[in-house]
Each structure stands twice: as structure tokens, then as C-alpha cells.
Enzyme design. Sequence first.
Site, mmCIF file in Angstrom:
data_model
loop_
_atom_site.group_PDB
_atom_site.id
_atom_site.type_symbol
_atom_site.label_atom_id
_atom_site.label_comp_id
_atom_site.label_asym_id
_atom_site.label_seq_id
_atom_site.Cartn_x
_atom_site.Cartn_y
_atom_site.Cartn_z
ATOM 1 C CE1 TYR A 1 -62.156 -63.598 100.893
ATOM 2 C CE2 TYR A 1 -63.976 -64.257 101.060
ATOM 3 C CZ TYR A 1 -62.950 -64.067 100.891
ATOM 4 O OH TYR A 1 -62.434 -65.338 101.047
ATOM 5 C CE LYS B 1 -60.624 -65.885 97.714
ATOM 6 N NZ LYS B 1 -59.152 -66.045 98.150
ATOM 7 C CB SER C 1 -64.604 -68.218 98.425
ATOM 8 O OG SER C 1 -65.362 -67.538 99.951
#
Length: 377
Positions: A189, A193, A165
Site C-alpha cells: 500500500y 503511494k 500517506s
Amino acid sequence: MKDYCLIMMGVHYPLDIFGGMVIGLIFSCVAFRVLWNGGVVMAILVTGGAGYIGSHTCVELLDAGYDVVVVDNLSNSKLEAVRRVQEISGRELSFYETDIIDREGLERVFCENSIDAVMHFAGLKAVGESVVSPIRYYQNNVAGTIVLCEVMQSHGVKRMVFSSSATVYGMHNISPLTEDMPLAPVNPYGRTKLIIEDMLRDAHVSDYSWGIALLRYFNPIGAHESGMIGDDPRGIPNNLMPYITQVAVGKRERLSVFGGDYDTHDGTGVRDYIHVVDLAKGHIRALEKIMGTQGAEAYNLGTGRGCSVLEVLSSFEKATGLSIPYVMSDRRPGDVSVYYADTSKACAEFGWRAEKSLEDMCRDSWNWQSRNPKGYE
């Protein structure tokens, strides 16, 4: 001879039709290949293949002649998407309702299919939710990927395209964002990643036979041109386009635009919106590259152009002939004013660039939502 397969929940039954005779063969821990145009077809495991990006990528894989095996726990997706993928492509795939944290389930998948490479989409992805439930995100995204890599390694599968991402870039880099910029995600989040990216790089350093593409997405929107598959978020959408389409279909009253005082040409935030089909095709190009090389390289997948919230809204209204009511709201904490990609590395190394326009994205988003006002229900 032409090969077919009957797919039932979690079980792959190849059927060979030859000379009017139908012979069903159930394979368990046995390598299986079909011939396609005189060559050997590669089998690609797609984790999270029932989701938004995963389902569109499955269509592109099937259209390109790959065999596809999908693993998805259906926590944020619907089995109906898998059925529609097969309808669009006119080909079958194998589906397993399995979580990537389930080692026994993954072992079964690898035993029953000769997997050549993995496209890894499975993971929790809501930024706000990750702040509220960080342990759940680390458990699912990071621990799940560790289990997946261990099972891959035990079966000699060392090719992966990973769904990363653009959130790994954090808030302080200046756009256009390049792959060599400092990485500093600001939420759990994004940190999951980056941890996975680092882990996969370390896996390659320890074993140079790994070939890994780390694909950093920007803002995927749009849907397949058929209108049969698209973005079907559960609850209130976290992203701009599904919120716009839900207002357009009458599910939401109006759009809230978060921030009208940014240092941009119209005061609203600028992002790099990419058509989900362009993004899916980028995965195919990345897969083709890693099948013939070793390494662990990051690539931005975006258009390389920034569009403001009001530009997206205007383009949607132009593409659909609809008027979308909206109100200006306060900025959201953590949002930056401008965020878009430099995509020259992906273009140079595997010949990919986004082709679809913002109007295409808006038109296809509305085609999906208007045909499916309740999503896959």
C-alpha cells in the site's frame, strides 16, 4: 438569474430558471460554467468522493462555492454518503459510478464537465490486504492513476491534489517527520503511494505546467459535526477510532490495544490523530495554492502532536461519558512506537494548520456512530 442542476446517475442536467421558464439543457463534451457571486466557478473532480475523507472534502468544496463532480466505483463506499453531502451543503453535485481504471468512463466525465482540477482520493487503502493482494493494489492504485493522468492531460487539466500517506516514511525516521526525510514504505500500500508521488513529480519535470500537491495524511478520525457523514468501514475496522466507536455502540465486545511495552509514557503507541474536517480544509488550501503555481510538492497534514492509544481512549470516555472495555495484546508486526508530523511546511506555504482538539475528534466520532449504529445502511 440563479442556476440549478438536476443530477441523475452519471448524467448532469443543468436547469436554468429565468422569468418563470424552465429550460433543460443536456451538455455532452461542451464546456459548462455557472456564475457565482459574479465570478466563474471552478469545477473540481473528486475521485473517491463517496469515501470517508472524500465525502468530507466534498462538503468543504461545496461550502466554498466550487462545483463538484464525484467519481467513485462504490467498492468501499456508499451512495448514501453522496446524498447526505448534498443535504449538508444544500447544494447539488454530479455523481458518476465509474472506476478510475475505466478510461472510457473517465473520458465521459471530462467530456460532460469542464473540469479545472482533480482531487484524487480513489484507491485501495488497507495495509494488511495490500500484503495479501499486492497485484490488485498496484493495478488499482498505480495503473488507475496513470489512466486518470492520461485523461487529464488529453483534456488540458494539469492541477491535482493527491491523497498520499504518511506510510511513505517507513519505519526508521525519527518523529516529528518532515517532508524531506528519506522515503522507504514497508508494505505494498505504502509503495503504491510512493510510486504515484514519483510518477507525478516526473510528470511535472517533463511538463512544468503541472501543479500538484502531494498530501501525506497521518491518522484522520472524527466526523462532520452534523453526524450525517463519517467513517463507515466494511467488516472489522483496521483503525483505532472506528473500533472504539463500534465497541461503544455494542457492535464489538472490547478493544484490543496492540502493544503495551513501547518506549512511550504509557507504553502504548503514539500517533498523530487529525480531525477529518481539518484534513478536508487542508485540501482546499492546497487547491488554492496549486491553482496559481506550478510544481509537485509534498506536504504533511497532521496536528504535529502525538497521542497514545490510551490517551485517545481516555479522551473518548471523557467526551462521551462512556466506559470502553479493552485488553492489552501483542504488538503488531511493522508498528513503530512514535509517529507524528512536522506540519510547518503546510502552514508556511498555504496557511493551513489543524484547529480541532482530540476531544472534538472523539465527540464527533461518537456523534456519527451513535446516530448511525449501522453506518450508512
